[in-house]
Design a protein around this motif. Structure first.
Motif, PDB file in Angstrom:
ATOM      1  N   LYS A 226      -7.128   1.262  -0.703  1.00  0.00           N
ATOM      2  CA  LYS A 226      -6.742   0.083   0.071  1.00  0.00           C
ATOM      3  C   LYS A 226      -7.487  -1.151  -0.430  1.00  0.00           C
ATOM      4  CE  LYS A 226      -5.225  -2.339   3.697  1.00  0.00           C
ATOM      5  NZ  LYS A 226      -3.805  -2.651   3.960  1.00  0.00           N
TER       6      LYS A 226
ATOM      7  N   LEU B  94      -2.844   5.466  -0.063  1.00  0.00           N
ATOM      8  CA  LEU B  94      -3.521   4.976   1.135  1.00  0.00           C
ATOM      9  C   LEU B  94      -3.992   6.110   2.035  1.00  0.00           C
ATOM     10  CD1 LEU B  94      -4.217   2.578   3.080  1.00  0.00           C
ATOM     11  CD2 LEU B  94      -1.914   2.882   4.029  1.00  0.00           C
TER      12      LEU B  94
ATOM     13  N   ASP C 162       0.847  -1.194   0.000  1.00  0.00           N
ATOM     14  CA  ASP C 162       0.000   0.000   0.000  1.00  0.00           C
ATOM     15  C   ASP C 162       0.882   1.243   0.000  1.00  0.00           C
ATOM     16  OD1 ASP C 162      -2.693  -1.206   0.278  1.00  0.00           O
ATOM     17  OD2 ASP C 162      -1.844  -1.973   2.144  1.00  0.00           O
TER      18      ASP C 162
END
Length: 253
Positions: free
Chosen positions: A149, A143, A138
């Motif tokens: 996500k 994120l 990520d």
């Protein structure tokens, strides 16, 4: 009427990994969009912004706003570039009564690729196949600034032949951080070494992410450690174009 989408290719995709741009176009067109690549586009200005060169960042922001006006959506295969446009352009141009509203309007129409496919277009399945076990990193900007996500994982779940094995800490920074890796090389090296160990512990044969900076950084570290893990942008796998280019950091056949 098909959504008219402008693809923000990004510098690193243009210079290091054009197949990511082709993959993005393929995914967007298969999802029902008309895709254009504005010829006037350049950098998003993030290197200048991160280095404190506000004047250059503002000039680049105005150029980008002008080049991408008039489209229904702007999509980038990069959380960091999309976040720069969506979150930082309005602040950069806040004191300019002409450019501020245009920057705000563009910000509201700008998306990271997988988030656009899932959250805006409602895509739940892509007709791709990839044989192997993958793990997903990520990237920080996607994120933390854009909430990317679940979206790439949702799409990967539908790829035939593919299994996802999560890292212990997939959300931890890889140490790239734009100019961070140049300003603090020792800290950056330690961070990417920890990330490489986390990748290795999964047993996955492929590492995926949505930002080329992170991918180049992690591919370089894995290569120096003699790892056999393949590194690819998630768009390549989702578009089924993994045969069009060797893994990132690998020598061309």
């Amino acid at each position: 009427m098909k959504p008219r989408v402008a693809l923000f290719v990004t510098c690193l995709v243009d210079l290091h990994r054009p197949v990511v741009g082709w993959s993005a176009v393929k995914l967007l067109e298969e999802a029902g969009c008309t895709v254009e690549v504005p010829a006037a586009q350049t950098c998003c200005g993030q290197p200048a912004y991160n280095s404190g060169d506000r004047r250059t960042a503002q000039r680049i922001a105005r150029d980008v706003v002008a080049a991408f006006g008039g489209y229904d959506h702007v999509v980038a295969p990069s959380g960091s570039c999309a976040a720069m446009i969506a979150h930082h352009f309005p602040a950069l141009l806040a004191d300019d009564p002409h450019w501020k509203p245009r920057a705000q309007a563009l910000a509201g129409r700008t998306h990271e690729l997988t988030a656009f496919l899932v959250d805006v277009l409602g895509v739940r399945h892509v007709p791709a196949r990839y044989e192997g076990v993958v793990t997903y990193h990520d990237s920080c900007s996607g994120l933390r600034e854009l909430g990317v996500k679940a979206q790439p994982r949702r799409l990967l779940d539908g790829v035939a032949g593919l299994a996802v094995k999560e890292m212990r800490e997939p959300e931890i920074c890889c140490g790239f951080g734009g100019t961070f890796c140049v300003k603090y090389p020792d800290i950056s090296t330690r961070m990417v070494s920890d990330k490489a160990a986390d990748v290795a512990a999964t047993g996955a044969d492929t590492l995926l992410a949505g930002d080329m900076g992170c991918l180049l950084n992690m591919a370089g570290r894995l290569s120096r450690e003699g790892s056999a893990v393949k590194v690819r942008h998630v768009a390549e796998v989702l578009a089924g174009l993994t045969e069009d280019a060797p893994p990132i950091g690998a020598a061309a056949p």
